[in-house]
Design a protein around this motif. Sequence first.
Motif, PDB file in Angstrom:
ATOM      1  N   ASP A  35     -20.376  98.192 -55.496  1.00  0.00           N
ATOM      2  CA  ASP A  35     -20.872  99.377 -54.795  1.00  0.00           C
ATOM      3  C   ASP A  35     -20.640 100.594 -55.671  1.00  0.00           C
ATOM      4  N   LEU A  36     -21.717 101.297 -56.003  1.00  0.00           N
ATOM      5  CA  LEU A  36     -21.618 102.526 -56.784  1.00  0.00           C
ATOM      6  C   LEU A  36     -22.071 103.699 -55.924  1.00  0.00           C
ATOM      7  N   PHE A  37     -21.482 104.850 -56.159  1.00  0.00           N
ATOM      8  CA  PHE A  37     -21.934 106.085 -55.538  1.00  0.00           C
ATOM      9  C   PHE A  37     -22.105 107.129 -56.635  1.00  0.00           C
ATOM     10  N   VAL A  38     -23.282 107.743 -56.693  1.00  0.00           N
ATOM     11  CA  VAL A  38     -23.510 108.817 -57.657  1.00  0.00           C
ATOM     12  C   VAL A  38     -23.849 110.087 -56.890  1.00  0.00           C
ATOM     13  N   ASP A  39     -23.389 111.191 -57.406  1.00  0.00           N
ATOM     14  CA  ASP A  39     -23.670 112.481 -56.785  1.00  0.00           C
ATOM     15  C   ASP A  39     -24.984 113.038 -57.318  1.00  0.00           C
ATOM     16  N   THR A  40     -25.771 113.610 -56.430  1.00  0.00           N
ATOM     17  CA  THR A  40     -26.968 114.340 -56.828  1.00  0.00           C
ATOM     18  C   THR A  40     -26.966 115.666 -56.084  1.00  0.00           C
ATOM     19  N   SER A  41     -27.835 116.564 -56.466  1.00  0.00           N
ATOM     20  CA  SER A  41     -27.916 117.849 -55.775  1.00  0.00           C
ATOM     21  C   SER A  41     -28.467 117.694 -54.359  1.00  0.00           C
ATOM     22  N   PHE A  42     -29.011 116.499 -54.048  1.00  0.00           N
ATOM     23  CA  PHE A  42     -29.552 116.227 -52.721  1.00  0.00           C
ATOM     24  C   PHE A  42     -28.532 115.521 -51.829  1.00  0.00           C
ATOM     25  N   GLY A  43     -27.464 115.005 -52.418  1.00  0.00           N
ATOM     26  CA  GLY A  43     -26.449 114.295 -51.659  1.00  0.00           C
ATOM     27  C   GLY A  43     -26.022 113.014 -52.359  1.00  0.00           C
ATOM     28  N   SER A  44     -24.949 112.419 -51.856  1.00  0.00           N
ATOM     29  CA  SER A  44     -24.414 111.188 -52.430  1.00  0.00           C
ATOM     30  C   SER A  44     -25.410 110.040 -52.272  1.00  0.00           C
ATOM     31  N   THR A  45     -25.529 109.235 -53.324  1.00  0.00           N
ATOM     32  CA  THR A  45     -26.475 108.119 -53.325  1.00  0.00           C
ATOM     33  C   THR A  45     -25.748 106.818 -53.600  1.00  0.00           C
ATOM     34  N   HIS A  46     -25.957 105.836 -52.709  1.00  0.00           N
ATOM     35  CA  HIS A  46     -25.320 104.526 -52.843  1.00  0.00           C
ATOM     36  C   HIS A  46     -26.235 103.575 -53.603  1.00  0.00           C
ATOM     37  N   ILE A  47     -25.625 102.810 -54.514  1.00  0.00           N
ATOM     38  CA  ILE A  47     -26.366 101.868 -55.349  1.00  0.00           C
ATOM     39  C   ILE A  47     -25.608 100.546 -55.380  1.00  0.00           C
ATOM     40  N   ILE A  48     -26.336  99.451 -55.227  1.00  0.00           N
ATOM     41  CA  ILE A  48     -25.756  98.117 -55.390  1.00  0.00           C
ATOM     42  C   ILE A  48     -26.038  97.658 -56.814  1.00  0.00           C
ATOM     43  N   GLU A  49     -24.991  97.425 -57.573  1.00  0.00           N
ATOM     44  CA  GLU A  49     -25.127  96.924 -58.946  1.00  0.00           C
ATOM     45  C   GLU A  49     -24.897  95.415 -58.912  1.00  0.00           C
ATOM     46  N   THR A  50     -25.880  94.652 -59.356  1.00  0.00           N
ATOM     47  CA  THR A  50     -25.792  93.200 -59.252  1.00  0.00           C
ATOM     48  C   THR A  50     -26.727  92.533 -60.267  1.00  0.00           C
ATOM     49  N   GLY A  51     -26.961  91.244 -60.078  1.00  0.00           N
ATOM     50  CA  GLY A  51     -27.844  90.525 -60.990  1.00  0.00           C
ATOM     51  C   GLY A  51     -27.126  90.041 -62.226  1.00  0.00           C
ATOM     52  N   ASN A  52     -27.825  90.025 -63.334  1.00  0.00           N
ATOM     53  CA  ASN A  52     -27.280  89.604 -64.626  1.00  0.00           C
ATOM     54  C   ASN A  52     -26.742  90.834 -65.349  1.00  0.00           C
ATOM     55  N   PHE A  53     -25.431  90.978 -65.369  1.00  0.00           N
ATOM     56  CA  PHE A  53     -24.828  92.186 -65.931  1.00  0.00           C
ATOM     57  C   PHE A  53     -25.047  92.297 -67.441  1.00  0.00           C
TER      58      PHE A  53
END
Length: 290
Positions: A35-53
């Motif tokens: 689970d990743l969270f990145v900040d943007t000027s629009f608000g926090s954004t959640h990202i699922i990092e998966t697959g073939n790293f």
Amino acid sequence: MVGILKTIYKSEEGKNKILSLYDKQLERLSIPYKDLFVDTSFGSTHIIETGNFDGVPLLVFHGGNATSAYNLLVCNFLLKNFHIYSVDTIGHPGRSAEVSLSPNNYEYGKWASEVITNLNYTKIACFAGSFGAGILAKTMCVAPEKIEKAVLYVPAGINNAPAINSVRMMYPMIMYWITHKQKWLEKCIMPMAVTKENIDKDIFETAKCSIDYAKIKAGMPSNVKGSDLRKCKASTLVLAGEYDCLFPAKRVIPRANKYITHCTTYLIKKRGHINVLTKSEKQMIIDFLL
């Protein structure tokens, strides 16, 4: 902060039900993820990092009122080859900020551009479907230099059908809200699916959960300007459904060919907006992105 700060859910209980389904669908991937969270000027954004790293980095956007968890089940054919960053669209069900952006300007494109930057990529390949493809189209306009390659699947934002094409879905939707009977929800989905075989358990469950517990975003990303789309020089694959009532191939493909500089188009024959890709079609997408 851009956007309106208010909940996108009908209740806290409803939010918990959507996130519970989200977690159950994510568990079914049966592969490691972060689970990743990145900040943007629009608000926090959640990202699922998966697959073939160790694979090719690929940013993935889901359809409207759906989630990354559901989308990863649909796009599981990408997991073997690609290092997936699956984004929860801001203002839609999921774990990103509950900030509603306008689908009628380039806010979504600016948000996606910030996501790419804050993932520490100068450019990245992207795969997106439906509403998410509209987001990607807007990103291609506002930050063309950040797109390595692009796959737009049954895309909004290229040449949308007139709103009247969606009228057939309104009456059954109203009847579902009144009666909560499954048959009306099926009738609402049918114009997009064309045949019942395309309405599997996952899509039905995800749609039902969003309709029951979230405040549905009816507006699709508006058509981007052709002059802006021409700015993107990335190789682009556009797949459009012959019977798509929202973004029909007969509208999407000609305009994509006209305005996208390096464009390959593919007609998804005799299928609608909700469809099942064949094995060869999935391989075509993989080969294009590698």
